[in-house]
Every structure is written in structure tokens, then in C-alpha cells.
Design a protein around this motif. Sequence first.
Motif, PDB file in Angstrom:
ATOM      1  N   PRO A 122      31.126  34.091  71.896  1.00  0.00           N
ATOM      2  CA  PRO A 122      31.076  33.236  70.701  1.00  0.00           C
ATOM      3  C   PRO A 122      31.077  34.057  69.419  1.00  0.00           C
ATOM      4  N   PRO A 123      31.781  33.605  68.407  1.00  0.00           N
ATOM      5  CA  PRO A 123      31.764  34.320  67.126  1.00  0.00           C
ATOM      6  C   PRO A 123      30.375  34.302  66.502  1.00  0.00           C
ATOM      7  N   VAL A 124      30.066  35.331  65.733  1.00  0.00           N
ATOM      8  CA  VAL A 124      28.761  35.403  65.070  1.00  0.00           C
ATOM      9  C   VAL A 124      28.769  34.673  63.739  1.00  0.00           C
ATOM     10  N   ALA A 125      29.956  34.390  63.216  1.00  0.00           N
ATOM     11  CA  ALA A 125      30.060  33.725  61.920  1.00  0.00           C
ATOM     12  C   ALA A 125      31.457  33.134  61.792  1.00  0.00           C
ATOM     13  N   THR A 126      31.642  32.383  60.712  1.00  0.00           N
ATOM     14  CA  THR A 126      32.923  31.761  60.410  1.00  0.00           C
ATOM     15  C   THR A 126      33.298  32.098  58.975  1.00  0.00           C
ATOM     16  N   LEU A 127      34.556  32.427  58.762  1.00  0.00           N
ATOM     17  CA  LEU A 127      35.050  32.633  57.409  1.00  0.00           C
ATOM     18  C   LEU A 127      35.395  31.266  56.826  1.00  0.00           C
ATOM     19  N   LEU A 128      34.661  30.854  55.810  1.00  0.00           N
ATOM     20  CA  LEU A 128      34.822  29.515  55.261  1.00  0.00           C
ATOM     21  C   LEU A 128      36.221  29.310  54.686  1.00  0.00           C
ATOM     22  N   ASP A 129      36.694  28.084  54.792  1.00  0.00           N
ATOM     23  CA  ASP A 129      38.064  27.753  54.411  1.00  0.00           C
ATOM     24  C   ASP A 129      38.045  26.645  53.370  1.00  0.00           C
ATOM     25  N   ALA A 130      38.873  26.789  52.341  1.00  0.00           N
ATOM     26  CA  ALA A 130      38.925  25.789  51.272  1.00  0.00           C
ATOM     27  C   ALA A 130      39.408  24.439  51.773  1.00  0.00           C
ATOM     28  N   GLY A 131      40.013  24.392  52.965  1.00  0.00           N
ATOM     29  CA  GLY A 131      40.407  23.118  53.538  1.00  0.00           C
ATOM     30  C   GLY A 131      39.236  22.193  53.787  1.00  0.00           C
TER      31      GLY A 131
END
Length: 503
Positions: free
Chosen positions: A219-228
Motif C-alpha cells: 500500500p502507498p504511504v501517501a497520495t499526491l493530491l490532485d486538483a481534480g
Amino acid sequence: MLEPSGRPLYLAEQVRELDRRVIAGGIEGFALMQRAATAAYDALRERWPRVRHLSVFCGSGNNAGDGYVMAALAVCDGLSVQLIAVRDPQSLSGDAARALEMAEKAGLRVQIWHPELDLAGDVVVDALLGTGLSGEVREPYRGVIEAINASGKPVFAVDIPSGLSANSGAVLGTAIEATLTVTFIGDKPGLHTGAAVAHVGEHRLASLGVDVHQHADVPPVATLLDAGLVDALLPPRRRDSHKGDQGHVLVLGGAPGFGGAALLASECAARLGAGKVSLATAPEHVAASLVRCPEVMVHGVRSATEVTSLLNAAEVLVVGPGLGQGAWGQAMLQVALATDKPLVVDADALNLLASWWSSRRRDNWILTPHPGEAARLLGSSGARVQADRLGAAQELQRLRGGIVILKGAGTVVAGPSDVGICPYGNPGMASGGMGDVLSGMLGALLAQRLPLEPAARLGTILHARAADIAAEAGGERGLLASDLACYARRLANPRNDDAGETR
């Protein structure tokens, strides 16, 4: 409502595990190295199509192997290559040794690094250390990195700028200041937060044909937030909507002599769509508020007993902007904490929490510290917080509950279910009042019935994107917090495709 997932971010050791699985699945390790080097070289040529001379620095291990293959590709493409080894190339083994052999068969001669060596290339390729670095950079790598940075030449970083922590974004003594970084297989959190934003330059991900989503047990440790996320969470309003549907925000702030912060927060709450905004502030700030934004229902209060009716009427509380740490501010925070309403806690309210409510925890608040405030809440130091921003935000969230927004370059949004990193924002935001504006935006989103975690993520994106658009319009230097409100309003209103309108 479903929100966009954003790009997953993985620790360096997780990406190595994905790499191992790909090789175990039948792709030869050297073939995967060639795939990575080809993707990197293609990105370099796209970025600098007219370059004719490269200086390629290789260290040891697979990162060096990528560099040797890139050097061979460049020679075969007709470029002149200065190939520089920082470690004895004869000590290489495995795939890296095969890459060296490929470079030598292409006619390249390896030079051993020494401080007097002139860099002949128009672009420097950094294939020195890779993502496996854990301790501080030591000689001879330290001297090499400093020489590359001092050269003033554009730098292409292979996988990660050497000297940067792939997991935290901390500089491990010294680090390459890249113009372009291409990272492989899975993106890393350390490329997007803290000091990383001054070292990564333009950032690209080359997946090398690996679908990380197929490895659910990593599982990823984080998510890169998206302007969508903006369109997903802020659909057009119903045509019969009224102000009662959009919630009521109460801002508690503006101690005597500190009225500006609370005015900024209040105005931004109104601009981002709260149906009603009230402001409880010191009486001397009432006139200024009426002049600045008459839509805000301002109340001059001298004591906590005067805000009871305001608390009852509001649905969301923003506490902290201009609050001060004196008796007035303490009283305002105390009455806010006594309610069960969602809170946005900022500025001096955070400092008061650290001093007087050191064990207070709740699940329905958003804490918005900068690194210094986070350090006080954790009993740590700002330097330690910055050295591991993800870890600090997660620890603070574990201790205090709710959502933690650790502000700064690459703002971290830590909630109980996930961690997000905001890739937007610019140095122009290093000015007073920016945090107050964010608090007002968050209050408005909560008032419009967004759940806590999506509101925190969305508010962070809107805040940073508004600052980026404002900087594009007028430059970073001299950007004011009050400039953000009108741009954030535009961003918060979904496109009307039928009318041909855009944000």
C-alpha cells in the motif's frame, strides 16, 4: 461523491520490492535497467532537444548503471559524452557492471573524478547515489555534489537528486539541485515535500510498464493530491439553494491589536461559499471589518460570556487567527473547545493547545500548524519536524485526532485513513496571513457539509492553487494573503461546459 485517488506515493524500500517482483516475474534485471535508462534519456532529450554535450556522473550500484546506459545511448545518438566515475568502475558488479561494459563498447572512456576536473557538458546527469541513501552524504560524493551545484549547469537527476531522502524529502548533508528529475516505477513522497521542492526541479514519473495498482499488498504511504478533487467535491449548487443550505461559520479571533488575521479568515470563508459568516473579535476591530467586508456579521466581544448566542447559531468554528495568547484568547479557545461543533484550529490557538491543553484530543477538528507550531505540539523542534514531515504530521494526528495540515512547501494533510501531499503552491506564500486565509477556506468547506478529511484536502488544494494563479498574474514577490480570495472563489465554482465557461 467519489474523490480522485491522486497519484500513490511509495517509500524507497517499497519501490525496491516492486522492482524485485517485476524481475521475479520474468523481466531480466538488466533489461529493466535499460528500460529505465531509455525513459530517462528520452525525457532528457525532450527537455533539452538542442544539447550536444553531456557530463554523466556515475556512483555505484544500479543508479550508476542507469547512468552508464544513458551515456551509451547518448553516444549512439551522436552526442559528445564526458563520463565521470566517482567510485572505481571496476568495483561494480551485476547489472551495473553490464551497464559499464555497454558504455565502454559504445566507445566511451571513463574518467575518475578529481576536484580539478572541468565539466565539459552543457547538461550534467546525476547518477550518483539513488534512493538507497540513508545517512549523510560523505566524501567524495559531498565534494562532487557541491561542484555540480556550483557549476551553474542544468542538472538531470536519475530517479532522485543525490543526497535527498526519498522517504522524507530531507537533505542528507548536501543534495543535487536538479532542473529535471525522472523517477522510476513508483513515485516517492520525498520528491514532493520539505526541502525537496528546491532540489527536484521539474518532476516526471516513468512507470517502466509497472502497474503499481496490481500490488495491493504494497500500500502507498501517501497520495499526491490532485486538483481534480475540486470538481469532484464541489458540484454545481441546486438552483433552489439558499444561504441556510451553505452553513454558518463563526470565526473567533482578533484580540486587541491583532484584528487583521481574523478579518482575512472571515472574508475568505465568505468568498469560498459559506452561507453566513460571523466574526467574534475585539470591539476595536468592528469598524474595520464593516468597511472591509460588510457581508460578515461582526460582533465586538470582551469576554467569553458574550459569545454564547453566537456559538449556538454557528455550525463550524474557526479559532486562532489573531487570537493572541493572553486572557482574551484563552477564554475564546476555552469556549470553542467546550462545544461539540467542528473546529478549525490555527495560529495562537495551536500554541495555547500546546501550553494549556497538552492532552486534548478530538475527532472533529482540523489542526493547521506550520513546522514551529507542530514542534510545540509534539514537544520537538522545527528542525526535526522538517526532517520528517510525513512522520511528524502522522504522529500529531495520532496524538490529537482529527486532521492535521502541516503547512509549508509540500503541505502534508494527515488523516486517520490516508496522508496527502499537496504539489501546488509557491514561495510567494511566504508572507503574513496565508494561514489565516486557509483557515477561513476550511471553515467554509466544512460549513457546506463536506466531511472533515475531504474538506482538509480540498481546502489545501484551493489555497495553494489560488496562490499559484495569483503569482502567475502578478509575480511571487509581493503576493499578499488577501490576493487569494478572488482566485479561490473562481476555482471553487465548477466549469459550466454548456456555456463554454472555464475556471
